[in-house]
Design a protein around this motif. Structure first.
Motif, PDB file in Angstrom:
ATOM      1  N   GLY A  35      10.818 -51.612 -71.782  1.00 10.15           N
ATOM      2  CA  GLY A  35      10.790 -52.796 -72.623  1.00 10.15           C
ATOM      3  C   GLY A  35      12.157 -53.423 -72.788  1.00 10.15           C
ATOM      4  N   TRP A  36      12.140 -54.674 -73.204  1.00 11.52           N
ATOM      5  CA  TRP A  36      13.358 -55.399 -73.564  1.00 11.52           C
ATOM      6  C   TRP A  36      13.254 -55.805 -75.035  1.00 11.52           C
ATOM      7  N   PHE A  37      14.357 -55.643 -75.705  1.00  8.70           N
ATOM      8  CA  PHE A  37      14.469 -56.016 -77.109  1.00  8.70           C
ATOM      9  C   PHE A  37      15.755 -56.817 -77.268  1.00  8.70           C
ATOM     10  N   ARG A  38      15.879 -57.520 -78.374  1.00 13.61           N
ATOM     11  CA  ARG A  38      17.111 -58.267 -78.600  1.00 13.61           C
ATOM     12  C   ARG A  38      17.483 -58.286 -80.069  1.00 13.61           C
ATOM     13  N   VAL A  48      10.920 -58.104 -77.266  1.00 11.36           N
ATOM     14  CA  VAL A  48      10.899 -59.270 -76.384  1.00 11.36           C
ATOM     15  C   VAL A  48       9.780 -59.144 -75.353  1.00 11.36           C
ATOM     16  N   ALA A  49       9.779 -58.046 -74.605  1.00 10.67           N
ATOM     17  CA  ALA A  49       8.792 -57.879 -73.540  1.00 10.67           C
ATOM     18  C   ALA A  49       8.683 -56.397 -73.184  1.00 10.67           C
ATOM     19  N   ALA A  50       7.519 -56.013 -72.650  1.00 10.02           N
ATOM     20  CA  ALA A  50       7.322 -54.632 -72.220  1.00 10.02           C
ATOM     21  C   ALA A  50       6.360 -54.608 -71.044  1.00 10.02           C
ATOM     22  N   ILE A  51       6.509 -53.579 -70.229  1.00  5.52           N
ATOM     23  CA  ILE A  51       5.651 -53.400 -69.063  1.00  5.52           C
ATOM     24  C   ILE A  51       5.297 -51.930 -68.937  1.00  5.52           C
ATOM     25  N   GLY A  52       4.093 -51.641 -68.453  1.00  5.47           N
ATOM     26  CA  GLY A  52       3.655 -50.271 -68.275  1.00  5.47           C
ATOM     27  C   GLY A  52       4.365 -49.582 -67.123  1.00  5.47           C
ATOM     28  N   TRP A  53       3.736 -48.521 -66.614  1.00  5.08           N
ATOM     29  CA  TRP A  53       4.414 -47.607 -65.705  1.00  5.08           C
ATOM     30  C   TRP A  53       4.631 -48.152 -64.296  1.00  5.08           C
ATOM     31  N   SER A  54       3.869 -49.144 -63.899  1.00  2.00           N
ATOM     32  CA  SER A  54       4.033 -49.689 -62.555  1.00  2.00           C
ATOM     33  C   SER A  54       4.146 -51.213 -62.623  1.00  2.00           C
ATOM     34  N   SER A  55       4.478 -51.797 -61.480  1.00  2.00           N
ATOM     35  CA  SER A  55       4.663 -53.247 -61.427  1.00  2.00           C
ATOM     36  C   SER A  55       3.364 -54.005 -61.676  1.00  2.00           C
ATOM     37  N   ALA A  99      13.181 -47.327 -72.861  1.00  2.00           N
ATOM     38  CA  ALA A  99      12.128 -46.577 -72.175  1.00  2.00           C
ATOM     39  C   ALA A  99      11.264 -45.909 -73.228  1.00  2.00           C
ATOM     40  N   GLY A 100       9.973 -45.965 -73.019  1.00  2.00           N
ATOM     41  CA  GLY A 100       9.075 -45.400 -74.027  1.00  2.00           C
ATOM     42  C   GLY A 100       7.781 -44.901 -73.438  1.00  2.00           C
ATOM     43  N   SER A 101       6.873 -44.545 -74.340  1.00  2.00           N
ATOM     44  CA  SER A 101       5.633 -43.899 -73.925  1.00  2.00           C
ATOM     45  C   SER A 101       4.579 -44.899 -73.461  1.00  2.00           C
ATOM     46  N   ALA A 102       4.501 -46.054 -74.086  1.00  2.00           N
ATOM     47  CA  ALA A 102       3.465 -47.028 -73.749  1.00  2.00           C
ATOM     48  C   ALA A 102       3.935 -48.441 -74.090  1.00  2.00           C
ATOM     49  N   ALA A 103       3.608 -49.367 -73.197  1.00  2.00           N
ATOM     50  CA  ALA A 103       4.049 -50.750 -73.417  1.00  2.00           C
ATOM     51  C   ALA A 103       3.410 -51.347 -74.666  1.00  2.00           C
ATOM     52  N   SER A 104       2.157 -50.997 -74.919  1.00  2.00           N
ATOM     53  CA  SER A 104       1.487 -51.550 -76.092  1.00  2.00           C
ATOM     54  C   SER A 104       2.180 -51.097 -77.372  1.00  2.00           C
ATOM     55  N   ALA A 105       2.601 -49.855 -77.399  1.00  2.00           N
ATOM     56  CA  ALA A 105       3.313 -49.350 -78.570  1.00  2.00           C
ATOM     57  C   ALA A 105       4.666 -50.031 -78.720  1.00  2.00           C
ATOM     58  N   MET A 106       5.350 -50.219 -77.616  1.00  2.00           N
ATOM     59  CA  MET A 106       6.656 -50.872 -77.672  1.00  2.00           C
ATOM     60  C   MET A 106       6.524 -52.291 -78.192  1.00  2.00           C
ATOM     61  N   SER A 107       5.430 -52.949 -77.905  1.00  2.00           N
ATOM     62  CA  SER A 107       5.227 -54.305 -78.406  1.00  2.00           C
ATOM     63  C   SER A 107       5.086 -54.327 -79.926  1.00  2.00           C
ATOM     64  N   ARG A 108       4.773 -53.169 -80.487  1.00  2.00           N
ATOM     65  CA  ARG A 108       4.697 -53.032 -81.952  1.00  2.00           C
ATOM     66  C   ARG A 108       5.937 -52.334 -82.482  1.00  2.00           C
ATOM     67  N   TYR A 109       6.964 -52.321 -81.696  1.00  2.00           N
ATOM     68  CA  TYR A 109       8.249 -51.701 -82.044  1.00  2.00           C
ATOM     69  C   TYR A 109       8.035 -50.230 -82.376  1.00  2.00           C
ATOM     70  N   SER A 110       7.400 -49.529 -81.467  1.00  2.00           N
ATOM     71  CA  SER A 110       7.130 -48.112 -81.685  1.00  2.00           C
ATOM     72  C   SER A 110       7.190 -47.384 -80.351  1.00  2.00           C
ATOM     73  N   GLY A 111       7.544 -46.102 -80.397  1.00  2.00           N
ATOM     74  CA  GLY A 111       7.460 -45.274 -79.202  1.00  2.00           C
ATOM     75  C   GLY A 111       8.608 -45.394 -78.233  1.00  2.00           C
ATOM     76  N   MET A 112       9.741 -45.950 -78.670  1.00  2.00           N
ATOM     77  CA  MET A 112      10.892 -46.015 -77.773  1.00  2.00           C
ATOM     78  C   MET A 112      11.641 -44.690 -77.806  1.00  2.00           C
ATOM     79  N   ASP A 113      11.885 -44.130 -76.626  1.00  2.00           N
ATOM     80  CA  ASP A 113      12.551 -42.835 -76.535  1.00  2.00           C
ATOM     81  C   ASP A 113      14.030 -42.956 -76.173  1.00  2.00           C
ATOM     82  N   TYR A 114      14.369 -43.937 -75.358  1.00  2.00           N
ATOM     83  CA  TYR A 114      15.749 -44.103 -74.898  1.00  2.00           C
ATOM     84  C   TYR A 114      16.123 -45.578 -74.961  1.00  2.00           C
ATOM     85  N   TRP A 115      17.417 -45.804 -75.226  1.00  2.00           N
ATOM     86  CA  TRP A 115      17.962 -47.147 -75.324  1.00  2.00           C
ATOM     87  C   TRP A 115      19.201 -47.287 -74.461  1.00  2.00           C
TER      88      TRP A 115
END
Length: 125
Positions: A35-38, A48-55, A99-115
């Motif tokens: 994901g991207w955050f700002r 800002v934006a998030a994407i799952g495990w593949s393109s 980097a996180g567990s799921a793009a949907s979670a990252m869109s809710r500002y959750s589940g980020m493991d690394y920055w």
């Protein structure tokens, strides 16, 4: 452990385009959603934006960037990108990769493991 390094920030004028890159270390890149955050001056960090495990995975965007920004990833290069078009002065911020567990979670500002440490984007009017 995943290390993330952003690049591509800079100073642009309103209406210009910019592409950010985030290079990840390690061989487990494809197992993470990205994901991207700002964070703008004086404001809290926001999604800002998030994407799952593949393109071809699902992508999520903040309403403020929908239609202007595109997130993509290249697992062969361990890199995630953020293409930013039609930039506005309100897009000025430090942009962070995560980097996180799921793009949907990252869109809710959750589940980020690394920055990453961020890259500054400045858009002048």
């Amino acid at each position: 452990q995943v290390q993330l390094v952003e690049s591509g920030g800079g100073w642009v004028q309103a209406g210009d385009s910019l592409r950010l890159s985030c290079a990840a270390s390690g061989r487990t890149f494809s197992s993470y959603a990205m994901g991207w955050f700002r964070q703008a001056p004086g404001k809290e960090r926001e999604f800002v934006a998030a994407i799952g495990w593949s393109s071809s995975s699902s992508r999520y965007y903040a309403d403020s960037v929908k239609g202007r920004f595109t997130i993509s990833r290249d697992n062969a290069k361990n890199t995630v990108y953020l293409q930013m078009n039609s930039l506005k002065p309100e897009d000025t911020a430090v942009y962070y990769c995560a980097a996180g567990s799921a793009a949907s979670a990252m869109s809710r500002y959750s589940g980020m493991d690394y920055w990453g440490k961020g890259t500054l984007v400045t858009v002048s009017s």
